[in-house]
Design a protein around this motif. Sequence first.
Motif, PDB file in Angstrom:
ATOM      1  N   ASN B 101       0.834  -1.195   0.000  1.00 23.63           N
ATOM      2  CA  ASN B 101       0.000   0.000   0.000  1.00 23.63           C
ATOM      3  C   ASN B 101       0.875   1.253   0.000  1.00 23.63           C
ATOM      4  N   ILE B 102       0.218   2.413   0.066  1.00 30.02           N
ATOM      5  CA  ILE B 102       0.885   3.660  -0.306  1.00 30.02           C
ATOM      6  C   ILE B 102       2.096   4.024   0.544  1.00 30.02           C
ATOM      7  N   MET B 103       1.982   3.983   1.881  1.00 29.40           N
ATOM      8  CA  MET B 103       3.088   4.513   2.673  1.00 29.40           C
ATOM      9  C   MET B 103       4.310   3.603   2.607  1.00 29.40           C
ATOM     10  N   GLY B 105       4.866   1.605   0.039  1.00 28.62           N
ATOM     11  CA  GLY B 105       5.299   1.710  -1.353  1.00 28.62           C
ATOM     12  C   GLY B 105       6.186   2.923  -1.582  1.00 28.62           C
ATOM     13  N   LEU B 106       5.803   4.046  -0.978  1.00 24.05           N
ATOM     14  CA  LEU B 106       6.577   5.279  -1.155  1.00 24.05           C
ATOM     15  C   LEU B 106       7.863   5.261  -0.331  1.00 24.05           C
ATOM     16  N   GLU B 110       8.651  -1.239  -2.787  1.00 27.04           N
ATOM     17  CA  GLU B 110       8.770  -1.886  -4.099  1.00 27.04           C
ATOM     18  C   GLU B 110      10.190  -2.402  -4.318  1.00 27.04           C
ATOM     19  N   ARG B 114      11.531  -6.362  -4.890  1.00 30.20           N
ATOM     20  CA  ARG B 114      12.482  -6.791  -5.934  1.00 30.20           C
ATOM     21  C   ARG B 114      13.704  -7.464  -5.313  1.00 30.20           C
ATOM     22  N   GLY B 139      -2.065  -5.670  -1.286  1.00 30.49           N
ATOM     23  CA  GLY B 139      -2.531  -4.312  -1.554  1.00 30.49           C
ATOM     24  C   GLY B 139      -3.134  -3.678  -0.317  1.00 30.49           C
ATOM     25  N   GLU B 140      -3.414  -4.517   0.683  1.00 29.30           N
ATOM     26  CA  GLU B 140      -4.016  -3.987   1.908  1.00 29.30           C
ATOM     27  C   GLU B 140      -2.940  -3.405   2.792  1.00 29.30           C
ATOM     28  N   CYS B 141      -3.206  -2.218   3.312  1.00 32.71           N
ATOM     29  CA  CYS B 141      -2.290  -1.597   4.272  1.00 32.71           C
ATOM     30  C   CYS B 141      -2.250  -2.479   5.509  1.00 32.71           C
ATOM     31  N   VAL B 142      -1.049  -2.814   6.004  1.00 29.89           N
ATOM     32  CA  VAL B 142      -0.967  -3.709   7.161  1.00 29.89           C
ATOM     33  C   VAL B 142      -0.920  -2.947   8.489  1.00 29.89           C
ATOM     34  N   CYS B 145       2.406   1.875   9.144  1.00 32.01           N
ATOM     35  CA  CYS B 145       2.943   2.956   8.320  1.00 32.01           C
ATOM     36  C   CYS B 145       4.054   3.726   9.024  1.00 32.01           C
TER      37      CYS B 145
END
Lengths: 428, 201
Positions: B101-103, B105-106, B110, B114, B139-142, B145
């Motif tokens: 999820n977003i935080m 991921g940013l 990612e 890899r 995809g779910e925020c765990v 954050c």
Amino acid sequence: MKYEKVLTKGIGEVDLTRIENYEAQGGYQALRKALTGMTPADVHAEVKKANLRGRGGAGFPAGVKWGFLPEDGRPRYLCCNADESEPGTFNNRMLIEYNPHLLIEGILLAAYAVRAARSFIYIRGEFRKGYRVLMDAIEQARAKGYVGDRILGTDYSQEIVVHRGAGAYICGEETGLLSSLEGGRGEPRNKPPFPAVAGLYGMPTVINNVETLCNVPFIISRGADWFLSIGTEKSPGTKLFSVSGAVNRPGNYELPLGITLRELIDVAGGMRPGSKLKAVQPGGASSPVLLPEHLDIPLDFDSVQQAGSILGTAGVMVFDQNVCMVRTALYYADFFSHESCGQCTPCREGTAWTARLLRKIERGEGTREDIEILKSLRTTMSGTTICLLSDFSITYLQSVLKHFADEFEAHIQGHACLAERPREVRSA
Amino acid sequence: MSAQATSGRAKGRKARAETPWWERRAADIDRLIARYPKSRSALMGLLWMAQEERGWVSPEDMEFIGQRLGVSRAYVESTCSFYSLYHRKPAGRYTITVCGNIMCGLSGGEALTRHLEQRLGVKVGETTPDGLFTLLVTGECVAACDGAPALQINEEYFHKVTPERADQIVQALRNGANLVELSERIGLTAPGAVWEAGERA
């Protein structure tokens, strides 16, 4: 000004998963007070007077919600929503793992007030540690006579059943939660009938968030007037703000409702070196962006709404100049597409197509028409489905389409990204 | 065809040699069902039990659960398939799930994915040949954050996972470390900075 810690008192200092440490700082005294000197109606009245607004996102007053249960003699149930899965939000997890007895005491009081036959904690499957902590805490409480039959020698009995979810965001939606608790797919149901009338097993049911219930013991022990003296007139009490992103000290901060965004960022250590504030989401994935010009708005339910966003879960995500706003929208689009339960066509298809269009735009292959389609979702995906996931899936997107139109434009025009240090674009 | 036949025979031998988990844990099952006003509510708990015992939820498990609760196997499977944490095919002993999820991921999530793909020699969704690790991205925020980037291994948390830290975790598990102890020892960060807020402001 020094703010008093309430829900987080002792966390990080003593091991509150041990019941004796919780008792040593006044724990279970509110339960004793209620059971020995207050009727269920008294407890309900105090919480109603305190105007305790739901901490799960909607801000609806808990005392009013409890009042919706019909007096028709059917068994009633209390469900604690511990399915915390809103992106950017991690305060329920902390309360469960580090202060489980506070939640248990809050549930016992709420169940007493609404005369629930049994209580359930719906905890998301990812919180395996939280599950262990709660199961252990409940047995400690049982050994001390706080849980089970004839609590503290009174006529009040209460069982708390902890139910593990297994990975589905939609189970945080209250009717999805009920479907899941009944042993099925976590699919939301049409409302009405509302859970207060036909909830778990068709019986009157109250569903409250973890943090909401954690406030109840303090309202009972210290009184509604004390509670009303914290925060703002219409949003009393403290709030656990989960701060993440481009600040020096991400974490949970318990502060009075109504402190400003500027103060909150300051408390969280300020912006990271080299980071300039670009945008903030004040309350999870669906909260529209706030901009640097909003730094002085008070973070309470009504002020944030007036500023065009929502306080939601108070999962405050801070974005700096390095963050590509198109990419942020794509993260959420992928998320909502994956978490749509699939019952309603506008949501199932809409979330998937939103993600596809945004991915195309992010890769620099989008067109103006794609942007127009994204804008039109406001009419096709709002108010057309059983639950609000569809509506909520596009609110943030609409706000960035409006406030960061230049970034979308740049992605379409020159395969360029306006973020200062964009992530590599084509990995997905 | 022949591989299937072999695994079928292996399973047959195993079934004869071992008591099924639902017989060994009959008392736990009764206790679980008794917690609910209606037995069907125990369905998710029984799926969890199956996964604990077998590492995944097999068709036989679903058959048993359906019979025990008085619902069809199709109903059990439909429910099971709704939830992303249940494995409906064999998974590694440790499922490593990177928060996508977003935080996270940013914050390097990612790159972490890899790195783990390289390190484990598998792609997301695959299991290492030794059956030890399955790599997933959720995809779910765990809800970690403040400890981004975060990952979970069989629902135990690891916060602020750099590639070096990921290697350390993988190696420790290969050496037989206890997962829960490992998470407690090196996985978790302090519970936010709540107390600092009180002192500071």
